[in-house]
Write an enzyme that holds these catalytic residues in place. Structure first.
Site, short mmCIF file in Angstrom:
data_model
loop_
_atom_site.label_atom_id
_atom_site.label_comp_id
_atom_site.label_asym_id
_atom_site.label_seq_id
_atom_site.Cartn_x
_atom_site.Cartn_y
_atom_site.Cartn_z
N ARG A 1 -42.33 -6.78 -6.49
CA ARG A 1 -41.76 -5.67 -7.27
C ARG A 1 -40.64 -6.24 -8.14
O ARG A 1 -39.64 -6.73 -7.60
CB ARG A 1 -41.24 -4.61 -6.31
N LYS B 1 -31.50 -8.80 -7.19
CA LYS B 1 -30.67 -8.26 -6.10
C LYS B 1 -29.43 -9.12 -5.84
O LYS B 1 -29.36 -10.28 -6.20
CB LYS B 1 -31.51 -8.06 -4.84
N1 HH2 Z 1 -35.87 -1.94 -4.00
C1 HH2 Z 1 -35.30 -0.96 -4.73
C2 HH2 Z 1 -35.93 0.27 -4.90
N2 HH2 Z 1 -37.14 0.51 -4.37
N3 HH2 Z 1 -39.00 -0.22 -3.10
C3 HH2 Z 1 -39.59 -1.18 -2.37
N4 HH2 Z 1 -40.80 -0.95 -1.84
N5 HH2 Z 1 -39.00 -2.40 -2.16
C4 HH2 Z 1 -37.77 -2.70 -2.65
O1 HH2 Z 1 -37.26 -3.82 -2.40
C5 HH2 Z 1 -37.10 -1.71 -3.44
C6 HH2 Z 1 -37.76 -0.46 -3.64
C7 HH2 Z 1 -33.98 -1.24 -5.37
O2 HH2 Z 1 -34.13 -1.79 -6.66
P1 HH2 Z 1 -34.09 -0.93 -8.02
O3 HH2 Z 1 -35.16 0.09 -8.05
O4 HH2 Z 1 -34.11 -1.85 -9.18
O5 HH2 Z 1 -32.65 -0.28 -8.00
P2 HH2 Z 1 -32.15 1.20 -7.70
O6 HH2 Z 1 -32.55 1.56 -6.31
O7 HH2 Z 1 -30.65 1.08 -7.87
O8 HH2 Z 1 -32.78 2.12 -8.71
#
Ligand code: HH2
Length: 277
Positions: A256, A222
């Site tokens: 995660r 992040k």
């Molecule tokens: N962060 C993201 C997405 N889903 N779910 C939970 N429970 N906690 C988190 O911190 C979280 C999440 C964002 O990360 P990522 O899935 O890699 O990116 P994107 O939303 O751009 O697909």
């Protein structure tokens, strides 16, 4: 019960920290957008994360990065369903990262074990859908919506706002019929928060744990880590692993992450060093 997470097919013991591996079947995720939009590549990625030691697979079809566009329901379904169908055959609990009740329902019909909702089941129909299943659920704090959430990140007291929100959602979801052991909580690192807020949420994680349910946290790659180290999103492995360890050291039970192998190794060292006791 603090050390157990009940999901559809699996009762997850949280006596050791668990690693949730991320599979983004999206064109626009902040770190791996487009890489796993193709279903067969996403399926192979699920297999790879299992081989690397992932305890849970988290599959999403909507990017929540600041400013990301929203897919239609049909687009989101088309992205995630083939991947979920394969993932549930791999012998690990599978989570769907979605806020849409239509996607939750379809995923649960495929036998998905967990609903991971960055909007904490606040969309109409989401709570009822999860309550009517046996799935585990992750309730996350986010202020605003992904498109605009970083525009105003002022809080009177971020710890108070996040804990109050999570406590209220926990009460509401429990009152709707979801047993406590099915619920974990997440402060939502980077969701409508400045780097200073995110670090404070880590430093004072004990106050979130005091709500009484296990914490799941997502620091992986992040921008707060980029702001600290000056590194681009593809170069945040060391910082992501360190953040995961710090979160676990402060009591988080599920991390995660994108980089499963490195995180699993780091947690093995953490445990061997006796830090888990
Ligand atoms: N962060 C993201 C997405 N889903 N779910 C939970 N429970 N906690 C988190 O911190 C979280 C999440 C964002 O990360 P990522 O899935 O890699 O990116 P994107 O939303 O751009 O697909």
């Amino acid at each position: 019960m603090q050390d157990r997470w009940q999901t559809t097919r699996f009762t997850l013991e949280l006596s050791r920290p668990l690693v949730m591996g991320i599979i983004n079947a999206t064109p626009d995720s902040f770190s791996d957008g487009g890489r796993y939009l193709d279903a067969s590549r996403a399926m192979r990625h699920c297999e790879q994360l299992v081989d690397e030691g992932a305890d849970i697979l988290d599959i999403g079809g909507e990017s929540t990065r600041p400013g990301a566009g929203q897919p239609t329901v049909d687009e989101e379904l088309a992205r995630v369903l083939p991947v979920l169908r394969h993932a549930v055959t791999l012998g690990r609990p599978v989570s769907v990262d979605t806020s849409r009740p239509e996607v939750m329902r379809a995923a649960l019909d495929f036998g998905v074990d967990i609903v991971n909702d960055v909007r904490a089941l606040q969309r109409p129909g989401a709570l009822e859908t999860v309550a009517g299943s046996g799935a585990g659920v992750c309730l996350m704090h986010m202020r605003g919506e992904p498109g605009t959430m970083q525009a105003d990140t002022r809080y009177a007291d971020v710890i108070d706002e996040v804990t109050t929100f999570l406590r209220q959602r926990l009460d509401t979801v429990f009152a709707a019929g979801v047993a406590l052991e099915r619920i974990v909580l997440d402060p939502g690192i980077g969701f409508g928060k400045s780097p200073e807020h995110n670090w404070l949420l880590l430093e004072r994680q004990a106050e979130l744990l005091a709500i009484g349910r296990p914490l799941l946290v997502g620091w992986s790659r992040k921008s707060t880590l980029g702001a600290l180290t000056g590194r681009t999103v593809d170069d945040r492995l060391a910082a992501s692993v360190a953040a995961a360890l710090a979160a676990v050291q402060r009591g988080a039970r599920i991390v995660r992450v994108h980089d499963v192998a490195a995180t699993v190794d780091a947690l093995k060292v953490w445990q061997a060093a006796g830090l888990s006791r």
